[in-house]
Design a protein around this motif. Structure first.
Motif, short mmCIF file in Angstrom:
data_model
loop_
_atom_site.label_atom_id
_atom_site.label_comp_id
_atom_site.label_asym_id
_atom_site.label_seq_id
_atom_site.Cartn_x
_atom_site.Cartn_y
_atom_site.Cartn_z
N ALA A 31 10.02 48.92 66.55
CA ALA A 31 10.80 49.91 67.29
C ALA A 31 10.11 50.34 68.58
CB ALA A 31 11.05 51.14 66.42
N LEU A 32 8.79 50.17 68.65
CA LEU A 32 8.04 50.58 69.84
C LEU A 32 7.62 49.40 70.70
CD1 LEU A 32 5.69 53.19 68.10
CD2 LEU A 32 7.64 53.73 69.57
N ALA A 33 7.85 48.20 70.21
CA ALA A 33 7.29 47.01 70.86
C ALA A 33 7.81 46.82 72.28
CB ALA A 33 7.60 45.78 70.02
N GLU A 39 -2.75 50.46 74.77
CA GLU A 39 -3.31 50.04 73.49
C GLU A 39 -3.23 51.16 72.46
OE1 GLU A 39 -6.97 47.29 73.00
OE2 GLU A 39 -7.73 49.33 72.85
N LEU A 40 -2.62 50.86 71.32
CA LEU A 40 -2.42 51.86 70.28
C LEU A 40 -3.57 51.86 69.28
CD1 LEU A 40 1.37 51.31 69.47
CD2 LEU A 40 0.37 53.28 70.62
N ARG A 41 -3.87 53.03 68.76
CA ARG A 41 -4.86 53.21 67.70
C ARG A 41 -4.20 53.94 66.54
NH1 ARG A 41 -10.01 51.51 69.83
NH2 ARG A 41 -9.42 50.62 71.84
N LEU A 42 -4.77 53.80 65.37
CA LEU A 42 -4.22 54.43 64.17
C LEU A 42 -4.92 55.77 63.93
CD1 LEU A 42 -2.37 54.09 61.64
CD2 LEU A 42 -4.38 53.13 60.49
N LEU A 43 -4.15 56.86 63.97
CA LEU A 43 -4.70 58.17 63.61
C LEU A 43 -4.85 58.29 62.10
CD1 LEU A 43 -2.99 60.83 65.90
CD2 LEU A 43 -5.25 59.83 66.10
N GLY A 44 -3.89 57.75 61.37
CA GLY A 44 -3.95 57.81 59.92
C GLY A 44 -2.64 57.40 59.30
N THR A 45 -2.68 57.17 58.00
CA THR A 45 -1.49 56.83 57.23
C THR A 45 -1.25 57.92 56.21
OG1 THR A 45 -1.97 54.47 57.48
CG2 THR A 45 -0.41 55.09 55.77
N THR A 46 -0.06 58.50 56.20
CA THR A 46 0.24 59.59 55.29
C THR A 46 0.42 59.08 53.87
OG1 THR A 46 2.64 59.47 55.53
CG2 THR A 46 1.44 60.71 57.20
N GLN A 47 0.54 59.99 52.93
CA GLN A 47 0.67 59.62 51.53
C GLN A 47 1.91 58.76 51.29
OE1 GLN A 47 -0.09 62.68 48.54
NE2 GLN A 47 1.74 62.02 47.45
N SER A 48 2.97 59.02 52.06
CA SER A 48 4.20 58.25 51.89
C SER A 48 4.17 56.92 52.62
CB SER A 48 5.40 59.07 52.37
OG SER A 48 5.34 59.24 53.79
N ASP A 71 12.80 60.60 75.17
CA ASP A 71 14.12 60.02 75.44
C ASP A 71 14.38 58.80 74.56
OD1 ASP A 71 14.45 61.98 77.34
OD2 ASP A 71 13.91 60.69 79.04
N ALA A 72 13.31 58.08 74.20
CA ALA A 72 13.46 56.89 73.37
C ALA A 72 13.45 57.20 71.88
CB ALA A 72 12.34 55.90 73.69
N HIS A 73 13.23 58.47 71.51
CA HIS A 73 13.09 58.83 70.09
C HIS A 73 14.28 58.41 69.23
CE1 HIS A 73 13.79 61.83 66.79
NE2 HIS A 73 12.59 61.40 66.45
N PRO A 74 15.54 58.55 69.69
CA PRO A 74 16.65 58.14 68.83
C PRO A 74 16.57 56.68 68.38
CG PRO A 74 17.46 59.48 70.64
CD PRO A 74 16.02 59.18 70.93
N SER A 75 15.99 55.83 69.19
CA SER A 75 15.89 54.42 68.81
C SER A 75 14.56 54.08 68.15
CB SER A 75 16.09 53.53 70.04
OG SER A 75 15.10 53.79 71.03
N THR A 76 13.49 54.81 68.47
CA THR A 76 12.18 54.49 67.90
C THR A 76 11.91 55.21 66.58
OG1 THR A 76 10.99 56.29 69.03
CG2 THR A 76 11.26 54.18 70.23
N GLY A 77 12.46 56.41 66.43
CA GLY A 77 12.16 57.20 65.24
C GLY A 77 10.79 57.82 65.25
N HIS A 78 10.08 57.75 66.39
CA HIS A 78 8.74 58.33 66.52
C HIS A 78 8.80 59.45 67.56
CE1 HIS A 78 7.68 54.54 64.60
NE2 HIS A 78 6.47 55.02 64.36
#
Length: 574
Positions: A31-33, A39-48, A71-78
């Motif tokens: 969705a973000l590609a 360059e993206l980094r991982l802050l963390g992965t939630t329990q879900s 503005d891109a949130h409706p399509s990315t979900g982030h």
């Protein structure tokens, strides 16, 4: 090296970086590609299983990136959120944050459909449970009150844009759900949960078009408000809701605005398309302006996790040094033994620390101040044996015991506040550290000095992370030092080697003048003896240090340049 510096490319570590942030980049989800992100980094992965990603950006690039990703949130979900290095400490859903099980999926579901009454009832019920019904606010009653149209309408600048930071991408259906996904608690307010933030953000979004922009400085939420209130009655309604949202932070801002004309002019209502700055509960709606610090002068918690090291003598020595210089000092005796109260000799029958903690409303501590027998320059809030019930009671929760901090508003007349804590890390010491700007550790030059100092500093850091991000280590006082003792000289060198930036000089010499002054109910500065002058000189030096201290947060290990788990050397190593 800080977590933010590693994440922004300022360094690497073998374990992948502090707080579980990996040094290697991660691939963008589909969705973000197509957004051509840095360059993206991982802050963390939630329990879900939700992955929270982030990338670094310069100050002038933060808001454009936020607007584009919003503005891109409706399509990315982030949902994009500007964050800084405090974020991992404050989010229960991120690894190496607050250690407790946090079900982000359940919290997000619970907040997905909230009625208007839910939005108002939750913070009101919480504040009533915390403070009873004793908070009475008359909005518009003080002489500085002005209706919105009388205020400067210039939009404020986003605090998050002042330094290089991170743009976090949080998987969330709505921006107001971000605190639920992250498990965001906030660093200033007492006893708050992610749900408290979500219900307020949801309400502000529905009524005023407010959108979450940033979570920064450990305690500040910043919003973009599209439709701020223009009707004075509506603005007053929002102000009342803010007060229920976070009583202590609102009181802090109110006190600051009364004392600073310049700060009043900076707190402007948002305009359409303008910005809105908000600390949790202090300005999370149409009102702008960053919440002021709870105090701008040192509130020093004097601590030791071992009894008999002269902690109370150091507290009294600092109070005496302040009085001798004409600086008003308030001593709050949190120790159930009450030794500081005994020596300061306040009138009997007044309010005590136990009374304050039983009803911790704003201004309660100021109302309990009694004059001391040392003169007008030193005040005291007395201890009493009933404090043992609190000290032996249940341990504070993960957010700490913030009753004392809530009660500390209204102490502006005291340039120095000294909290004499019990020699344990129980509820009273935790309450003192949660209310303090600085912690002063007291130890003796013995075999256990280094171990005790390390334990105390580790305890300070634990409270800083869980309840008080503004807490700093003021230093280590080495008490009762005999200059001719080889053992004492060795232990002093050992402490100085382990904590080169924290051990204060000169050490307090071992003199009978300290006991003589206490027995006479006077300050050691009142004794005209060589021993009294030698001890007073040390306390004068410490007072200079305390009054010059800055405020702000920072991990102890970064400030001290050492491992807080340092161990004493064996004698054979001399």
């Amino acid at each position: 090296m800080s977590w933010l510096k590693r994440l922004t490319g300022g360094g690497r570590s073998d374990d992948g970086g502090r707080r579980g942030v990996p040094a290697r980049p991660v691939f963008a989800p589909p969705a973000l590609a197509g957004l051509d992100l840095p360059e993206l980094r991982l802050l963390g992965t939630t329990q879900s299983g939700k992955r929270v990603l982030a990338f670094a950006a310069a100050p002038d690039e933060l808001l454009p990136w936020w607007e584009r990703l919003r503005d891109a949130h409706p399509s990315t979900g982030h949902w994009p959120v500007l964050v800084d290095e405090h974020i991992a400490d404050l989010c229960a859903a991120l690894p190496h944050g607050i250690e407790r099980r946090y079900d982000d999926a359940a919290e997000a579901a619970r907040t997905s459909s909230l009625a208007r009454q839910d939005l108002l009832d939750v913070p009101a019920e919480r504040s009533a449970a915390q403070a009873g019904d004793e908070h009475e606010v008359e909005y518009g009653a003080d002489e500085d009150s002005r209706v919105p149209e009388q205020l400067d309408a210039r939009p404020a600048a986003f605090q998050a844009l002042s330094t290089t930071g991170l743009v976090a991408l949080v998987p969330a259906e709505h921006g107001w759900q971000v605190p639920a996904v992250l498990g965001y608690l906030g660093g200033l307010s007492f006893g708050m949960e992610p749900f408290d933030h979500v219900v307020t953000l949801h309400d502000r979004h529905d009524r005023f078009g407010a959108q979450l922009v940033s979570l920064t400085n450990g305690q500040v939420l910043e919003l973009l408000v599209e439709r701020p209130p223009t009707d004075p009655a509506q603005a007053l309604e929002v102000a009342r809701e803010h007060y229920e949202y976070c009583i202590d932070a609102v009181d802090a801002e109110k006190n600051a605005s009364r004392s600073s004309p310049s700060s009043r002019s900076a707190r402007t209502p948002g305009t359409s398309g303008g910005t809105d700055l908000a600390a949790p509960g202090a300005a999370a709606g149409p009102r702008t302006g960053r919440a002021a610090r709870v105090r701008e002068v040192p509130v020093v918690a004097v601590v030791s996790l071992k009894g008999g090291v002269g902690k109370t003598s150091v507290t009294l020595g600092l109070g005496g040094a302040a009085a001798a210089r004409g600086v008003r000092a308030l001593v709050v005796d949190l120790d159930p033994q009450g030794n500081a109260t005994t020596v300061l000799d306040p009138p009997a029958g007044g309010r005590t620390v136990a009374d304050v903690l039983a009803a911790p409303r704003s201004g309660a501590l100021a109302a309990a101040v009694a004059p001391s027998g040392w003169g007008d320059e030193v005040g005291v809030v007395a201890s009493e044996p009933g404090l043992r019930g609190i000290e032996n009671g249940p341990a504070p929760g993960p957010r700490g015991d913030l009753r004392l901090r809530t009660a500390m508003q209204g102490l502006d007349e005291w340039p120095l506040v000294l909290l004499d804590c019990p020699p344990t890390l129980g509820p009273l010491t935790s309450a003192g550290l949660a209310a303090a700007t600085h912690a002063l550790v007291v130890t003796e030059p013995t075999l256990f000095a280094l171990h005790g100092a390390a334990q105390a500093l580790a305890a300070v850091e634990d409270v800083r992370k869980s309840a008080n991000l503004g807490l700093r280590a003021a230093g280590i006082v080495v008490n009762r030092v005999r200059p001719r003792s080889a053992e004492h000289a060795y232990r002093l060198r050992e402490l100085a080697a382990a904590y080169p930036q924290l051990v204060l000089s000169p050490p307090v010499p071992d003199r009978t003048a300290v006991q003589q002054a206490a027995g006479a109910y006077v300050s050691v500065h009142a004794l005209c003896t060589p021993g009294g002058r030698a001890v007073a000189q040390a306390f004068d030096s410490y007072l200079d240090h305390l009054l010059a201290l800055p405020t702000g947060a920072g991990p102890l290990e970064q400030r001290a340049g050492h491992d807080v788990r340092a161990k004493p050397a064996k004698k054979g190593r001399r």
